[in-house]
Design a protein around this motif. Sequence first.
Motif, PDB file in Angstrom:
ATOM      1  N   LYS A   1      50.825  45.308  38.721  1.00 12.90           N
ATOM      2  CA  LYS A   1      50.838  43.853  38.794  1.00 12.90           C
ATOM      3  C   LYS A   1      52.255  43.349  39.071  1.00 12.90           C
ATOM      4  CE  LYS A   1      47.009  43.230  35.528  1.00 12.90           C
ATOM      5  NZ  LYS A   1      46.567  42.558  34.278  1.00 12.90           N
ATOM      6  N   PRO A   2      52.388  42.131  39.611  1.00 14.31           N
ATOM      7  CA  PRO A   2      53.728  41.577  39.829  1.00 14.31           C
ATOM      8  C   PRO A   2      54.436  41.327  38.497  1.00 14.31           C
ATOM      9  CG  PRO A   2      52.064  40.364  41.079  1.00 14.31           C
ATOM     10  CD  PRO A   2      51.319  41.244  40.124  1.00 14.31           C
ATOM     11  N   GLU A   3      55.740  41.417  38.510  1.00 22.05           N
ATOM     12  CA  GLU A   3      56.516  41.138  37.320  1.00 22.05           C
ATOM     13  C   GLU A   3      56.536  39.635  37.018  1.00 22.05           C
ATOM     14  OE1 GLU A   3      59.613  41.944  40.578  1.00 22.05           O
ATOM     15  OE2 GLU A   3      57.454  42.074  40.280  1.00 22.05           O
ATOM     16  N   ARG A   4      56.773  39.309  35.732  1.00 26.25           N
ATOM     17  CA  ARG A   4      56.857  37.914  35.300  1.00 26.25           C
ATOM     18  C   ARG A   4      58.218  37.682  34.664  1.00 26.25           C
ATOM     19  NH1 ARG A   4      55.222  35.323  30.283  1.00 26.25           N
ATOM     20  NH2 ARG A   4      54.430  37.354  29.567  1.00 26.25           N
ATOM     21  N   GLN A   5      58.957  36.716  35.164  1.00 21.38           N
ATOM     22  CA  GLN A   5      60.293  36.437  34.651  1.00 21.38           C
ATOM     23  C   GLN A   5      60.201  35.750  33.295  1.00 21.38           C
ATOM     24  OE1 GLN A   5      63.089  34.865  37.531  1.00 21.38           O
ATOM     25  NE2 GLN A   5      64.133  33.676  35.950  1.00 21.38           N
ATOM     26  N   LEU A   6      60.915  36.311  32.299  1.00 20.87           N
ATOM     27  CA  LEU A   6      60.911  35.741  30.959  1.00 20.87           C
ATOM     28  C   LEU A   6      62.117  34.863  30.682  1.00 20.87           C
ATOM     29  CD1 LEU A   6      59.743  38.813  28.822  1.00 20.87           C
ATOM     30  CD2 LEU A   6      58.344  37.048  29.908  1.00 20.87           C
ATOM     31  N   GLY A   7      63.254  35.212  31.280  1.00 16.53           N
ATOM     32  CA  GLY A   7      64.460  34.424  31.044  1.00 16.53           C
ATOM     33  C   GLY A   7      65.710  35.241  31.300  1.00 16.53           C
TER      34      GLY A   7
END
Length: 350
Positions: free
Chosen positions: A263-269
């Motif tokens: 799955k694509p990565e998700r930016q957390l901060g």
Amino acid sequence: MILLAIAAFATASIDVTPLTGFENAGSPSVARDSMGNVYVAFGQGKAIYIRLPERSEPVKVADGKSFALGMRRGPRLAIKGSTLVISAVGGEQGRGRDENLYAWRSIDKGRTWSGPATINDAPASAREGLHAMAAGKDMFAATWLDLRDKGTRLYMSTSRDGKTWSKNEQVYESPSGTICECCHPSIAFGSGDKPAIMWRNSLEGCRDMFLLTNPMAKAVKLGSGSWPLNACPMDGGAIAVDRDRLYTVWRREGQVYACEPGKPERQLGTGVQPWVAIGSRGPVYAWLRSSGGELVVLEPGSSEPRVVADRALDPVIASGLDQTAARRTVATLVWTDTSGGARIRRLDLG
């Protein structure tokens, strides 16, 4: 002195280490047993200690070696049934010259320890000092950056009892000649009680995260983006498994990302040194906004992280059922305080 037992600490943070004599303690590792008891291992100088659930003074596990500590180097703690195992990299000289990966075992809930057993079967091949260790239902497994051959490679060993370890197995060699030389690997047990391993690769000029869902699988890149970099960021991330679902968290450039395989990565901060554990409603993430700076936590169902400490290093999390709180899922967050010693905090996850 420590005023609260680890098993019953409140949502405010408390000291893991005594206020005197352990000012330089750090590089903690945390684990919970099946009853919800919390154990914390840490290093200081030439010794490794463990803090037990109902004991205020740490127990010395090992001493007399120059142990690799700091920047994700340090002891790792895992629990299988009634057996506790602590692994650590150390040597007589230290400083990347002669270190091996060792394991100590306790079969009485941490009160006494035996060992060490040497895990790496090529002398001094673990001298980079970076490793991970975890427990499954039937075995322990350790993985580390190995220097027995030209370039840095990823190796693994397993143990049924934490005392006797298997012949070392090379699990990955980069086509470029080396994986990332100074980023720690991660390991967790997944489907079929097989260890999944994550590490930072060095491939075609990029320092991206790669994953093996078991030692016999093909290595796959995590995320859709890449990090062109001709240096080591010294930041390896973490993985956690919830039944058949695997969660990873890692840094690329100055950002922290969460990613599931395929799955694509998700930016957390913005941040460094991320870690992940599993709650009843999903993963909980922790990271530093900067090295030695604010420690933040992003809990399941929250869109924004919250600050839990102002000055921190090397945060780690373990989760499980709290037997003293109506079997709620809780996470135990431990970190090194930059002013001295290690601290601990409970996160109620519902």
